[in-house]
Design a protein around this motif. Sequence first.
Motif, PDB file in Angstrom:
ATOM      1  N   PHE A  44       0.843  -1.187   0.000  1.00  0.00           N
ATOM      2  CA  PHE A  44       0.000   0.000   0.000  1.00  0.00           C
ATOM      3  C   PHE A  44       0.882   1.242   0.000  1.00  0.00           C
ATOM      4  O   PHE A  44       2.053   1.179   0.345  1.00  0.00           O
ATOM      5  N   ILE A  89      -4.830   6.183   1.745  1.00  0.00           N
ATOM      6  CA  ILE A  89      -4.084   4.955   1.457  1.00  0.00           C
ATOM      7  C   ILE A  89      -4.546   4.431   0.106  1.00  0.00           C
ATOM      8  O   ILE A  89      -5.745   4.258  -0.113  1.00  0.00           O
ATOM      9  N   GLY A 117      -9.077  -2.166   7.866  1.00  0.00           N
ATOM     10  CA  GLY A 117      -7.976  -2.974   7.353  1.00  0.00           C
ATOM     11  C   GLY A 117      -6.603  -2.599   7.855  1.00  0.00           C
ATOM     12  O   GLY A 117      -5.615  -3.194   7.443  1.00  0.00           O
ATOM     13  N   TYR A 118      -6.509  -1.595   8.755  1.00  0.00           N
ATOM     14  CA  TYR A 118      -5.200  -1.084   9.151  1.00  0.00           C
ATOM     15  C   TYR A 118      -5.152  -0.752  10.643  1.00  0.00           C
ATOM     16  O   TYR A 118      -6.164  -0.461  11.258  1.00  0.00           O
ATOM     17  N   THR A 144       0.096  -0.316   9.499  1.00  0.00           N
ATOM     18  CA  THR A 144       0.265  -1.752   9.300  1.00  0.00           C
ATOM     19  C   THR A 144      -1.041  -2.319   8.790  1.00  0.00           C
ATOM     20  O   THR A 144      -2.099  -2.063   9.368  1.00  0.00           O
ATOM     21  N   ASP A 145      -0.964  -3.086   7.686  1.00  0.00           N
ATOM     22  CA  ASP A 145      -2.188  -3.681   7.158  1.00  0.00           C
ATOM     23  C   ASP A 145      -2.449  -5.027   7.820  1.00  0.00           C
ATOM     24  O   ASP A 145      -1.644  -5.517   8.617  1.00  0.00           O
ATOM     25  N   LYS A 146      -3.580  -5.644   7.504  1.00  0.00           N
ATOM     26  CA  LYS A 146      -3.981  -6.899   8.146  1.00  0.00           C
ATOM     27  C   LYS A 146      -3.049  -8.054   7.814  1.00  0.00           C
ATOM     28  O   LYS A 146      -3.035  -9.062   8.503  1.00  0.00           O
ATOM     29  N   ASN A 147      -2.200  -7.902   6.761  1.00  0.00           N
ATOM     30  CA  ASN A 147      -1.236  -8.940   6.393  1.00  0.00           C
ATOM     31  C   ASN A 147       0.122  -8.731   7.044  1.00  0.00           C
ATOM     32  O   ASN A 147       1.048  -9.493   6.806  1.00  0.00           O
ATOM     33  N   ASN A 149       2.084  -6.073   6.580  1.00  0.00           N
ATOM     34  CA  ASN A 149       2.921  -5.124   5.835  1.00  0.00           C
ATOM     35  C   ASN A 149       2.818  -3.766   6.496  1.00  0.00           C
ATOM     36  O   ASN A 149       1.740  -3.360   6.928  1.00  0.00           O
ATOM     37  N   SER A 150       3.948  -3.047   6.583  1.00  0.00           N
ATOM     38  CA  SER A 150       3.879  -1.738   7.223  1.00  0.00           C
ATOM     39  C   SER A 150       4.681  -0.701   6.448  1.00  0.00           C
ATOM     40  O   SER A 150       5.600  -1.026   5.713  1.00  0.00           O
TER      41      SER A 150
END
Length: 161
Positions: A44, A89, A117-118, A144-147, A149-150
């Motif tokens: 993102f 985002i 989601g974040y 930070t996303d739900k996966n 990733n930041s």
Amino acid sequence: MKNKRKFLFSAVMAALVLLYACGSGNSNKTEPSANAPQAGDLAFTVDTFSTFPPEIDGCSCYFSNDSLEFKQRQYIYMNNLGKTSFVKINDSLVKFTQTGREEIDSLNVKETYKSKGYEMAVHIKHIGKNGYETWLNTGTITLTDKNGNSVTKEFYGECGC
């Protein structure tokens, strides 16, 4: 004859060194993995925006990537000095709700927020007054996303009424 052998030996060694040097640069190259992020395939992005959402009215904070973008009114973050914040985002304005606030000392504050989601952590450092009722700030925003990733962005901005 002895000099010819030395010359031949030196020439062969030089050729081998050259071949090794040229070949070793290519041997370290690897093909990109199918799972590795490619340029342009970031999980993102944090984008700038200039229009204040309706929930941001009156006293607020608004932060930019740097002082130049701040002067151009291009923001990466806004909040209403309450429980509502916004970050753009992937070109969509995302609304966050505050989940925590900690005053570390008289100049530093850490706030946490969530959206669908974040998660977001905002570390704010007050650097001085900018007017009668406004204060300049610097710090970082970590999204930070739900996966998992930041992205961390440094900011420059203002809070006040």
